[in-house]
Scaffold this motif. Structure first.
Motif, short mmCIF file in Angstrom:
data_model
loop_
_atom_site.label_atom_id
_atom_site.label_comp_id
_atom_site.label_asym_id
_atom_site.label_seq_id
_atom_site.Cartn_x
_atom_site.Cartn_y
_atom_site.Cartn_z
N ALA A 32 44.16 39.51 35.03
CA ALA A 32 43.53 40.32 36.10
C ALA A 32 43.00 39.27 37.04
O ALA A 32 43.03 39.67 38.48
CB ALA A 32 42.48 41.23 35.49
N GLY A 33 42.38 38.27 36.77
CA GLY A 33 41.78 37.39 37.72
C GLY A 33 42.83 36.78 38.86
O GLY A 33 42.44 36.63 40.05
N HIS A 36 43.00 39.73 41.22
CA HIS A 36 41.70 39.85 41.96
C HIS A 36 41.55 38.84 43.03
O HIS A 36 41.17 38.92 44.24
CB HIS A 36 40.63 39.80 41.11
CG HIS A 36 39.27 39.86 41.77
ND1 HIS A 36 38.80 40.84 42.32
CD2 HIS A 36 38.47 38.97 42.21
CE1 HIS A 36 37.46 40.49 42.67
NE2 HIS A 36 37.54 39.51 42.66
N HIS A 37 41.79 37.35 42.57
CA HIS A 37 41.78 36.19 43.72
C HIS A 37 42.74 36.72 44.79
O HIS A 37 42.28 36.53 46.08
CB HIS A 37 42.13 35.34 43.22
CG HIS A 37 42.45 33.98 44.08
ND1 HIS A 37 41.34 33.28 44.70
CD2 HIS A 37 43.45 33.53 44.42
CE1 HIS A 37 42.08 32.36 45.40
NE2 HIS A 37 43.35 32.30 45.35
N SER A 40 41.71 39.72 47.00
CA SER A 40 40.62 39.22 47.93
C SER A 40 41.03 38.56 49.37
O SER A 40 40.65 38.72 50.47
CB SER A 40 39.41 38.59 47.08
OG SER A 40 39.03 39.45 46.22
N SER A 59 48.36 44.65 38.61
CA SER A 59 48.42 43.74 37.60
C SER A 59 48.70 44.23 36.28
O SER A 59 48.21 45.04 35.72
CB SER A 59 46.96 43.08 37.52
OG SER A 59 46.66 42.01 36.55
N ARG A 61 47.34 42.73 33.80
CA ARG A 61 46.09 42.44 33.17
C ARG A 61 46.10 41.93 31.64
O ARG A 61 45.63 42.73 30.67
CB ARG A 61 45.25 44.06 33.13
CG ARG A 61 45.08 44.42 34.40
CD ARG A 61 44.41 45.73 34.12
NE ARG A 61 42.79 45.53 33.87
CZ ARG A 61 41.86 45.50 34.46
NH1 ARG A 61 41.97 45.28 35.77
NH2 ARG A 61 40.60 45.15 33.74
#
Length: 347
Positions: A32-33, A36-37, A40, A59, A61
């Protein structure tokens, strides 16, 4: 070996292209990171350019269990989720992350299953040497795979290929290319890829010429030439003389006599430079944008040419003037650059 990296993430480069297909969904196959990155970053960049849009990312995930036993089932589930969205996406792009390539998921096989909507695997793991620009090239090739040569009807027009969607001034640069092409009676067929739909890709092969954003995209230009027979110019115009050469090259490719257009542009450039004649005789010193990256050779050539045209002296004790990156596009880009110079010189 210097292991410092300034080139950026392959995944981010691909997303900067693929999220511009407005009716598509991008699936990031990984933890997930990673999603997210990138969400953003893309959202912040869109807002900074006054685009109130949200990139449509999903994602898979992946958890520790998926990483140990494989994430293909998670990918199947996420593709099904994408297809359940309303409206149904016209296309789906699946981007692999470094961890997915490490564990050996067969992303292409999962994507190849018939679903009624094209699901395109885009390899974007950068841990084996891929960088931001690698992601851009891979994404452009992936989007091109959705086009069909037989749907193209040739028109006197140009495609803009590989615009830098995350840079400031991207639309201003496109407007400058449109202005220059207008001198030749050529319109813009498709911005490949910026703000288009999957169906717009039916027009990809119908242009007279493809105009690449920069020479690094030549592999994409060659692929489009093989697929559609479309010749290309290998970069946007930079500099006073470079802008005129650009008109000559596009004219030659398109079978148009560009001599009148070139003379008109030279007169336009002369008038533009006269607006900055108050800087004549000033002393300047060009400053690299980053001490480790050095200067962009194209930008350095543009700055040197403009300094000569304005009778500026380049000297170590001159006013520090930063090299632009990337090089300004066309005459309009030079005007914006020279406005910044004048603010520095006149203090």
């Amino acid at each position: 070996m210097n292991s410092s990296r300034f080139e950026g993430c392959t995944l981010t480069g691909a997303l900067s292209v693929l999220t511009e297909v407005r009716d598509a969904v991008c699936i990031i196959h990984g933890p997930a990171g990673c999603a997210h990155h990138n969400f953003s970053l893309l959202h912040a960049t869109l807002l900074s350019n006054d685009r109130l849009e949200v990139p449509l990312l999903l994602s898979t995930r992946l958890t520790e269990n998926d990483i140990i036993f494989g994430g293909e089932e998670a990918l199947e589930t996420t593709i099904a989720r994408a297809l359940s969205l309303s409206p149904t996406p016209a296309s789906i792009f699946v981007l692999s992350t470094c961890i997915v390539e490490t564990i050996g998921d067969d992303t292409e096989a999962v994507c190849a299953k018939p679903r009624g909507v094209p699901v395109i695997a885009v390899p974007t793991a950068g841990f084996l040497g891929g960088v931001f620009e690698t992601g851009i090239k891979g994404a452009l090739l992936a989007v091109a795979s959705l086009a069909r040569p037989e749907t193209a009807e040739p028109t006197l027009s140009a495609n803009l290929v590989g615009e830098k969607n995350l840079e400031y001034g991207v639309d201003e640069n496109a407007a400058e290319i449109a202005r220059l092409l207008g001198r030749l009676g050529i319109g813009i067929n498709l911005r490949f890829v910026r703000g288009i739909s999957t169906r717009d890709l039916e027009r990809l092969g119908s242009a007279t010429v493809n105009i690449l954003r920069e020479p690094a995209l030549q592999p994409v230009g060659e692929d489009l030439r093989r697929r559609f027979g479309t010749p290309y110019v290998d970069s946007f115009p930079a500099g006073l003389s470079g802008t005129c050469r650009f008109l000559e090259e596009v004219g030659r490719i398109s079978g148009i006599d560009a001599s009148d257009a070139v003379e008109e542009e030279r007169a336009y450039q002369k008038a533009m430079l006269e607006g900055f004649c108050d800087m004549a005789g000033s002393r300047v010193c060009f400053q690299t944008a980053h001490p480790m990256l050095g200067a962009d050779p194209a930008a350095e050539a543009v700055c040197t040419e403009c300094a000569r045209a304005l009778d500026l002296t380049v000297a170590p004790d001159g006013v520090l003037v930063p090299f632009p990156y990337p090089a300004p596009v066309g005459t309009a880009g030079l005007r914006r650059m020279l406005h910044r110079w004048r603010l520095l010189v006149r203090g």
